[in-house]
Motif scaffolding. Sequence first.
Motif, short mmCIF file in Angstrom:
data_model
loop_
_atom_site.label_atom_id
_atom_site.label_comp_id
_atom_site.label_asym_id
_atom_site.label_seq_id
_atom_site.Cartn_x
_atom_site.Cartn_y
_atom_site.Cartn_z
N ASN A 123 0.81 -1.22 0.00
CA ASN A 123 0.00 0.00 0.00
C ASN A 123 0.85 1.27 0.00
OD1 ASN A 123 -2.50 -1.30 0.00
ND2 ASN A 123 -2.47 -1.54 2.23
N TYR A 124 2.17 1.11 0.15
CA TYR A 124 3.06 2.27 0.16
C TYR A 124 4.02 2.29 -1.04
CZ TYR A 124 1.44 3.08 4.90
OH TYR A 124 0.64 3.33 5.99
N GLY A 168 -6.63 2.77 -3.58
CA GLY A 168 -7.27 2.38 -4.83
C GLY A 168 -8.76 2.64 -4.80
N PRO A 169 -9.43 2.53 -5.94
CA PRO A 169 -8.90 2.08 -7.22
C PRO A 169 -7.99 3.12 -7.87
CG PRO A 169 -11.17 2.79 -7.47
CD PRO A 169 -10.88 2.82 -6.00
N TRP A 191 -6.84 -4.66 -5.00
CA TRP A 191 -5.80 -5.24 -5.85
C TRP A 191 -4.87 -6.13 -5.02
CZ3 TRP A 191 -0.79 -4.22 -4.48
CH2 TRP A 191 -0.57 -3.12 -3.63
N SER A 192 -4.14 -6.99 -5.72
CA SER A 192 -3.18 -7.86 -5.02
C SER A 192 -1.92 -8.03 -5.86
CB SER A 192 -3.80 -9.23 -4.73
OG SER A 192 -4.18 -9.87 -5.94
N PRO A 193 -0.77 -8.21 -5.23
CA PRO A 193 0.49 -8.44 -5.96
C PRO A 193 0.38 -9.68 -6.84
CG PRO A 193 0.93 -7.94 -3.66
CD PRO A 193 -0.55 -8.17 -3.77
N ARG A 194 1.06 -9.64 -7.96
CA ARG A 194 1.13 -10.71 -8.96
C ARG A 194 -0.16 -10.87 -9.75
NH1 ARG A 194 3.65 -15.74 -5.74
NH2 ARG A 194 2.08 -15.06 -4.24
N ALA A 195 -1.14 -10.01 -9.54
CA ALA A 195 -2.37 -10.03 -10.32
C ALA A 195 -2.21 -9.12 -11.54
CB ALA A 195 -3.56 -9.59 -9.48
N THR A 196 -2.94 -9.43 -12.61
CA THR A 196 -2.92 -8.62 -13.82
C THR A 196 -4.32 -8.06 -14.07
OG1 THR A 196 -1.14 -9.96 -14.78
CG2 THR A 196 -2.45 -8.61 -16.30
#
Length: 265
Positions: free
Chosen positions: A177-178, A227-228, A252-257
């Motif tokens: 988030n930062y 976000g968004p 959102w989440s890391p490694r997501a597209t």
Amino acid sequence: MQPRRGFGLFIGLWASLMLSVRLASAQLTHAASRQRWKPATATWYGSPEGDGSDGGACGYGSLVDVKPLKARVGAVSPVLFKNGEGCGACYKVRCLDRRICSRRAVTIIVTDECPGGYCSGGRVHFDLSGAAFGRMAVTGERSQLRDRGEIPVAYRRTPCKYPGKNIAFHVNEGSTNYWLSLLIEFEDGDGDIGSMQIGQAGSSEWMEMKHVWGASWCINNGAMLQGPFSVRLTTLSSSRTLTARNVIPHNWSPRATYTSRLNFS
């Protein structure tokens, strides 16, 4: 006072017209430069009929193993890689040896860097996948062409085309988030990115992202990011701009597209 207002309006309109003329001229110059074939050299790497790199310096990861990137992989020398800002650009490459090569050019996408060896010394060099390199040969001569090693070629920029695809934003692993890092995928047209901005929910401010490496950009403004997120892209080659509104959701989440509804035409 009225004449002064009229004069000021005239000056403003004239400045606006001149800016439009300069932008149009720059776009025409850029379009013309795409059409010129220039000399370079080329080699190949990976397996003879393979896709070339396993990932590559641009950070596309497993995307290089599947269509539309599959077998169109190109590693380029630093003069074209541009410290990663050349990632995503598309080129046509044509072999010049008519004894063994066809007149057909192959289209490659910059996904990797070739920093040393053949690629050193400020020269323009393409290190292509075995599949792309072999496609420049006349029928039945792919193996013989690959046996040549380094060959003279001609190259030129060409618009990137990803039929049925819109620009996507992959959230890189480690994002929080930062600190948020994004990788750009499937950009039609220029293919390269010159600048990138992000907008948070409930804010009209656009914050500049920094180029990290390859096709990845990041932001760390010292405060929590909300976000968004909307993302604004400006291409490196012709300064075209595209804005994807609320493309990255609040959860959102890391490694997501996350795929936008837009692309450069």
